[in-house]
Design a protein around this motif. Structure first.
Motif, mmCIF file in Angstrom:
data_model
loop_
_atom_site.group_PDB
_atom_site.id
_atom_site.type_symbol
_atom_site.label_atom_id
_atom_site.label_comp_id
_atom_site.label_asym_id
_atom_site.label_seq_id
_atom_site.Cartn_x
_atom_site.Cartn_y
_atom_site.Cartn_z
ATOM 1 N N SER A 33 -43.296 18.335 51.357
ATOM 2 C CA SER A 33 -43.905 17.048 51.054
ATOM 3 C C SER A 33 -44.078 16.249 52.337
ATOM 4 O O SER A 33 -43.412 16.507 53.340
ATOM 5 C CB SER A 33 -43.038 16.276 50.061
ATOM 6 N N LEU A 34 -44.971 15.285 52.300
ATOM 7 C CA LEU A 34 -45.259 14.486 53.488
ATOM 8 C C LEU A 34 -44.037 13.744 53.976
ATOM 9 O O LEU A 34 -43.870 13.532 55.169
ATOM 10 C CB LEU A 34 -46.383 13.502 53.186
ATOM 11 N N ASN B 169 -40.342 14.228 59.358
ATOM 12 C CA ASN B 169 -40.185 12.917 59.982
ATOM 13 C C ASN B 169 -39.676 13.112 61.402
ATOM 14 O O ASN B 169 -38.503 13.397 61.616
ATOM 15 C CB ASN B 169 -39.225 12.058 59.160
ATOM 16 N N LEU B 170 -40.556 12.953 62.381
ATOM 17 C CA LEU B 170 -40.174 13.158 63.775
ATOM 18 C C LEU B 170 -39.331 12.011 64.310
ATOM 19 O O LEU B 170 -38.614 12.179 65.293
ATOM 20 C CB LEU B 170 -41.422 13.315 64.642
ATOM 21 N N LEU B 171 -39.431 10.835 63.684
ATOM 22 C CA LEU B 171 -38.689 9.685 64.173
ATOM 23 C C LEU B 171 -37.218 9.752 63.797
ATOM 24 O O LEU B 171 -36.364 9.206 64.488
ATOM 25 C CB LEU B 171 -39.314 8.393 63.646
ATOM 26 N N ALA C 276 -45.437 24.373 55.912
ATOM 27 C CA ALA C 276 -45.408 23.197 56.789
ATOM 28 C C ALA C 276 -46.782 22.548 56.792
ATOM 29 O O ALA C 276 -47.795 23.232 56.861
ATOM 30 C CB ALA C 276 -45.014 23.611 58.195
ATOM 31 N N ARG C 277 -46.782 21.238 56.729
ATOM 32 C CA ARG C 277 -48.043 20.494 56.746
ATOM 33 C C ARG C 277 -47.935 19.390 57.787
ATOM 34 O O ARG C 277 -46.943 18.680 57.852
ATOM 35 C CB ARG C 277 -48.312 19.884 55.377
ATOM 36 N N VAL C 278 -48.977 19.246 58.569
ATOM 37 C CA VAL C 278 -49.073 18.156 59.529
ATOM 38 C C VAL C 278 -50.222 17.263 59.081
ATOM 39 O O VAL C 278 -51.345 17.730 58.933
ATOM 40 C CB VAL C 278 -49.322 18.693 60.959
ATOM 41 N N VAL D 134 -47.667 12.319 60.504
ATOM 42 C CA VAL D 134 -46.890 13.146 61.430
ATOM 43 C C VAL D 134 -47.470 13.038 62.840
ATOM 44 O O VAL D 134 -46.735 12.938 63.820
ATOM 45 C CB VAL D 134 -46.837 14.614 60.941
ATOM 46 N N ILE D 135 -48.797 13.028 62.943
ATOM 47 C CA ILE D 135 -49.448 12.859 64.251
ATOM 48 C C ILE D 135 -49.066 11.494 64.831
ATOM 49 O O ILE D 135 -48.755 11.377 66.026
ATOM 50 C CB ILE D 135 -50.978 13.000 64.129
#
Length: 185
Positions: free
Chosen positions: A2-3, A7-9, A34-36, A40-41
């Motif tokens: 899921s989106l 979470n890169l943060l 995996a979805r970007v 995410v960008i």
């Protein structure tokens, strides 16, 4: 996936592994599929900015040993990306945002192809072909894919004719020559 999972943060170690040893900020996706997406960008741009402008990447494969590598790469203008080749790997670049100069060289260091790639453009480099990238905008975002595994220091073969980055004046002269070639194309 899921989106909200990617979470890169604030990366969840069950979903993303941060590679602290990498030259750039690197995140490996551990959960499949995996979805970007745009969020995410945006996170990738934020973590790069918060790190003082380091390059950053999201690796859609789980680790360096994976047989195929898919990466979303964020690079910055003004950094030197040394020409190199791979003994057993070709690779493809698909520009998503910004502009990317890409160069192919023969064994003596002569540029045999130079392209300024725009969003949507795709460029393929064959096995054993010297190549280099040159961000033409403050940031460029692209999808890179190539065979794995990543071999560390043995993954890239650097030619003697390309500056190693130790002398900034030599690098500046080399890069200025690449810009000149693009401006004529």
């Amino acid at each position: 996936m899921s989106l909200s999972d990617l979470n890169l943060l604030d990366p969840d170690p069950a979903i993303l592994r941060v590679d602290a040893k990498a030259k750039s900020l690197s995140f490996f996706c551990l959960k499949r599929p995996a979805r970007v997406d745009a969020r995410v960008i945006a996170d990738l741009k934020t973590v790069a900015a918060e790190s003082g402008g380091r390059n950053a990447r999201i690796c859609l494969h789980p680790g360096p040993d994976s047989p195929h590598h898919d990466m979303i790469v964020l690079e910055h203008k003004g950094k030197y990306y040394r020409p190199h080749k791979h003994a057993d790997k070709g690779e493809a670049f698909h520009v998503m945002e910004g502009r990317l100069g890409i160069f192919a060289f023969d064994g003596a260091g002569r540029v045999v192809d130079a392209q300024a790639l725009e969003p949507g453009d795709i460029y393929r480099v064959e096995v054993g072909m010297y190549h280099a990238v040159l961000p033409l905008t403050d940031q460029v975002l692209y999808h890179e894919n190539k065979p794995g595994p990543f071999l560390g220091e043995g993954d890239s073969i650097y030619p003697e004719w390309a500056p190693d980055g130790a002398d900034s004046a030599t690098v500046d002269t080399f890069v200025a020559g690449l810009y000149e070639i693009l401006s004529k194309g």
